[in-house]
Design an enzyme around this catalytic site. Structure first.
Site, PDB file in Angstrom:
ATOM      1  N   LYS A  55       4.861   2.410   5.050  1.00 28.53           N
ATOM      2  CA  LYS A  55       3.519   2.798   5.494  1.00 28.53           C
ATOM      3  C   LYS A  55       3.598   3.807   6.638  1.00 28.53           C
ATOM      4  O   LYS A  55       2.883   4.815   6.642  1.00 28.53           O
ATOM      5  CB  LYS A  55       2.744   1.555   5.938  1.00 28.53           C
ATOM      6  CG  LYS A  55       2.434   0.580   4.814  1.00 28.53           C
ATOM      7  CD  LYS A  55       1.760  -0.668   5.350  1.00 28.53           C
ATOM      8  CE  LYS A  55       1.490  -1.683   4.247  1.00 28.53           C
ATOM      9  NZ  LYS A  55       0.859  -2.914   4.767  1.00 28.53           N
ATOM     10  N   CYS A  73       2.659  -1.826   9.911  1.00 27.50           N
ATOM     11  CA  CYS A  73       2.885  -3.271   9.863  1.00 27.50           C
ATOM     12  C   CYS A  73       2.645  -3.801   8.453  1.00 27.50           C
ATOM     13  O   CYS A  73       1.865  -3.233   7.690  1.00 27.50           O
ATOM     14  CB  CYS A  73       1.942  -4.011  10.812  1.00 27.50           C
ATOM     15  SG  CYS A  73       2.062  -3.555  12.537  1.00 27.50           S
ATOM     16  N   ASP A  74       3.311  -4.909   8.148  1.00 27.56           N
ATOM     17  CA  ASP A  74       3.023  -5.597   6.899  1.00 27.56           C
ATOM     18  C   ASP A  74       3.282  -7.089   7.098  1.00 27.56           C
ATOM     19  O   ASP A  74       4.306  -7.470   7.663  1.00 27.56           O
ATOM     20  CB  ASP A  74       3.882  -5.087   5.748  1.00 27.56           C
ATOM     21  CG  ASP A  74       3.408  -5.658   4.417  1.00 27.56           C
ATOM     22  OD1 ASP A  74       2.468  -5.086   3.839  1.00 27.56           O
ATOM     23  OD2 ASP A  74       3.953  -6.691   3.977  1.00 27.56           O
ATOM     24  N   SER A  75       2.344  -7.902   6.641  1.00 23.66           N
ATOM     25  CA  SER A  75       2.450  -9.357   6.815  1.00 23.66           C
ATOM     26  C   SER A  75       2.501 -10.074   5.481  1.00 23.66           C
ATOM     27  O   SER A  75       1.824  -9.686   4.524  1.00 23.66           O
ATOM     28  CB  SER A  75       1.254  -9.891   7.621  1.00 23.66           C
ATOM     29  OG  SER A  75       1.197  -9.336   8.911  1.00 23.66           O
ATOM     30  N   GLY A 110       6.310  -7.545   9.520  1.00 26.89           N
ATOM     31  CA  GLY A 110       7.268  -6.477   9.744  1.00 26.89           C
ATOM     32  C   GLY A 110       6.609  -5.356  10.511  1.00 26.89           C
ATOM     33  O   GLY A 110       5.419  -5.074  10.307  1.00 26.89           O
TER      34      GLY A 110
END
Length: 206
Positions: A55, A73-75, A110
């Protein structure tokens, strides 16, 4: 210093604003499923970090400012050995809550921080924050009502901590901001690794 958030998440934006940072929001448009499919047997930390980095890198190509920091970010929720992202539809959300009720999972977020200096030089830092989440056991009627709001359909693990889903979370062990979507402590450390002090990003009204 231009701060860019590579996410359309209103929750991440709210966390940053409450912490004194007013970022520009640029949505990456990354195909998360394609990024995940291209990875070979990733660990759970590698998965969320790779998505966050994808991203941030996608947004980096849209930036024209010469001194910019981009945060992606990635959750995902790790529950009983399975990585759970956004359910996307009511039936999937209902099945997940039937599975999660009364249980405990790890919410992984992340983070990727990319810095552009002088219009060309790029430095980066990545990391993952893990927070243990203890779920309560809502009744079927409560689950149906929650799903009917639409909130759990577009969030990792089909729950929020800062919204309606907070009624069904017994507690957490770790960083609450990471569960919302962006870890302030980890982001501060990653910014420092690329030479940026978070205090320099605070808006004048903070």
């Amino acid at each position: 210093m231009h701060f860019v958030l590579a996410s359309q998440s209103p929750a991440r934006l709210a966390v940053l604003r409450a912490a004194g940072v007013e970022p520009s929001v640029v949505v990456s448009g990354v195909d998360e499923d394609a990024v995940a499919a291209a990875l070979t047997d990733p660990s759970r930390e590698e998965l969320v970090t790779a998505l966050a980095l994808a991203k941030a890198e996608a947004v980096l190509g849209m930036i024209t400012s010469t001194d910019t920091v981009v945060v992606g970010c990635d959750s995902m929720l790790s529950f009983q050995g399975e990585m759970l992202g956004k359910p996307g539809d009511a039936e999937t959300a209902r099945k997940r809550w039937a599975q999660m009720a009364g249980g405990t999972g790890d919410l992984l977020t992340g983070h990727a921080v990319l810095r552009i200096e002088g219009g060309s030089r790029v430095t980066r830092s990545t990391g993952t924050q893990i927070t243990r989440v203890r779920f309560s056991a809502p009744s079927p009627a409560e689950v149906d009502a929650y799903i009917a709001t639409g909130e759990p359909l577009q969030v990792a693990g089909a729950f929020t901590l800062d919204g309606l889903g907070g009624w069904f979370v017994e507690g957490i062990d770790g960083d609450p901001s990471s569960v919302v979507g962006i870890s302030l402590p980890l982001t501060r450390r990653l910014l420092a690794e690329v030479g940026v002090s978070v205090t320099d990003l605070w808006s004048p009204t903070s």
